[in-house]
Design an enzyme around this catalytic site. Structure first.
Site, PDB file in Angstrom:
ATOM      1  N   ARG A  86      84.514 -25.860  -1.419  1.00  0.00           N
ATOM      2  CA  ARG A  86      84.048 -24.806  -2.337  1.00  0.00           C
ATOM      3  C   ARG A  86      82.806 -24.156  -1.751  1.00  0.00           C
ATOM      4  O   ARG A  86      82.294 -24.588  -0.718  1.00  0.00           O
ATOM      5  CB  ARG A  86      83.702 -25.419  -3.695  1.00  0.00           C
ATOM      6  N   HIS A 141      70.401 -35.511   6.255  1.00  0.00           N
ATOM      7  CA  HIS A 141      71.647 -34.984   5.692  1.00  0.00           C
ATOM      8  C   HIS A 141      71.855 -33.594   6.295  1.00  0.00           C
ATOM      9  O   HIS A 141      71.143 -32.645   5.979  1.00  0.00           O
ATOM     10  CB  HIS A 141      71.543 -34.896   4.166  1.00  0.00           C
TER      11      HIS A 141
END
Length: 452
Positions: free
Chosen positions: A291, A208
């Site tokens: 964000r 990831h």
């Protein structure tokens, strides 16, 4: 620049935002539920407003209460942190309607990237590589079987409005697909109120990898390198580091520029993170978070750039003064998320901290709102704090992390510190040889090591 910022969050991120505001000379307003009256950011803010009882829907997700707090205090901007309303496009629009600035992206970008299917289409259009899969939502079992046959098994069924691993199921064969679809739809409906799902190729051993971006909404955007977030449990990140042990400088520059160009084409405003699965030298887009991220400190440690500071500046309308050539990567950083959880069952362990001692020394940073005598409430996530360590090299960083973990003391509650003390001394971690499934397999094969 803003005169007064209301921090619409709690915990360590609220304190992190407050510190950035103080360094910029901006007055702060802390909002809190009755359960968080003794929180550190509430104590340190210039003003504080109680916005409701402990349940988040009655306090931190209560938009009328947040608007009232802005009106009472005269706050001209709101920083949502992460979680809660941070990626709520409607909240950003409501604030705009009340002449209050939302410190985050434009509502349209939040909305686009909040829908996994639309986000994937947008990424493709902008030239970002994606995981092979369905072009949109799957409407029938027959369609799912057709798409799965095209991309090849195993496949991953994912909720369009999903996150945190909910509404996500693997179908290893055609016989498994119908059940995976049914279960994923049920979970998605229960968790998100939307049972739309789509298919992606299931990658066997991916890492990831996420790329941090920063834009000013005027066509200027840069990347700040990647973070490797492959150590996960139940799709939740546990340990993050920058740079990734497996990404070369050339790969970093290539994928970074691909993402930065996409952000320039979007006129993206603020900070954001484009997340990928990485396998066999290839990057595959999975989502974008519009964000600030929990793990943003590792990027700050290797670049020396204050992401919250920059986020506030561009939201206030200031141009992005950083150029890509200004971003210099130095050393290695690792973050461990220390949670109030039992080290073997991982059940939440709220309660009063009776003794609290954080590590110190060169290259050590602890982002936490905890203190001795503070009670971790049972109503929210279990994050106690984040231990971030920086070293000139990854080996030095790991050595420093071992020392810091041994110094870190949190008594009165259970925490995941013993898990990290084990991981930092594990050969696969030392060699950087792990993928997104590694930690789950490690814990299953060595249950006695969960507790260190």
């Amino acid at each position: 620049m803003f005169k007064k910022i209301l921090i619409a969050n709690r915990g360590e991120i609220a304190l992190r935002i407050l510190r950035a505001c103080k360094e910029l000379g901006i007055a702060t307003v802390a909002v809190h539920s009755t359960a968080d009256a003794d929180a550190m950011h509430v104590r340190l803010a210039d003003e504080s407003v109680c916005i409701g009882p402990p349940p988040a829907r009655e306090s931190y997700l209560n938009v009328p209460s947040l608007l009232a707090a802005c009106e009472i205090t005269g706050a001209d901007a709101v920083h949502p942190g992460y979680g809660f309303l941070a990626e709520n496009a409607r909240f950003a629009e409501i604030l705009k309607d009340h002449n209050i600035h939302f410190i985050g992206p434009k509502a349209e970008h939040i909305r686009i990237m909040g829908d996994k299917i639309e986000a994937k289409k947008t990424a493709q259009r902008l030239g970002i590589p994606v995981v092979p899969g369905s072009d949109g939502g799957i409407t029938s079992d027959e369609e799912a079987q057709r798409v799965a046959a095209e991309i090849g098994f195993p496949v991953l069924v994912k909720a369009a409005a999903g996150g945190g691993g909910r509404g996500m199921k693997v179908a290893m064969t055609a016989d498994d697909l119908s059940q995976a679809l049914s279960t994923a739809r049920s979970e998605a409906k229960a968790a998100f109120g939307d049972d739309a799902v789509y298919l992606e190729k299931y990658l066997a051993k991916p890492r990831h990898i996420e790329v941090q971006v920063l834009g000013d909404g005027r066509g200027h955007a840069i990347h700040l390198g990647e973070r490797d977030c492959s150590l996960q449990r139940r799709h939740q990140k546990v340990w993050e580091e920058a740079p990734s042990p497996v990404i070369t400088p050339a790969q970093r520059a290539e994928i970074g520029e691909t993402v930065a160009k996409a952000m320039r084409d979007m006129n993206y405003l603020g900070v954001g993170t484009v997340e990928f699965l990485y396998e066999d030298g290839n990057f595959y887009f999975i989502e974008m978070n519009t964000r600030i991220q929990v793990e943003h400190p590792v990027t700050e440690m290797v670049t020396g750039i204050d992401l919250i500071n920059e986020q506030i500046r561009v939201a206030a309308g200031e141009p992005l003064n950083l150029r890509q050539e200004d971003v210099v990567f130095e050393g290695h950083a690792i973050e461990c998320r220390v949670n109030a959880e039992h080290p073997t069952t991982f059940r939440p362990s709220p309660g009063r901290i009776t003794h609290y001692h954080v590590p110190g020394g060169l290259g050590i940073r602890v982002d936490s709102n905890a203190y001795q005598g503070y009670s971790i409430p049972p109503h929210y996530d279990s994050l106690v704090g984040k231990l971030i360590v920086h070293g000139k090299t990854r080996d030095e960083c790991l050595m420093r992390l071992r020392r810091a973990l041994d110094e870190f003391v949190v008594d009165g509650i259970d925490t995941t510190l013993p898990l990290f003390r084990t991981l930092v001394r594990t050969k696969a971690i030392a060699e950087g040889q792990y993928d997104i499934h590694w930690l789950e397999h490690f814990l299953a094969e060595h249950p006695e090591k969960k507790a260190g």
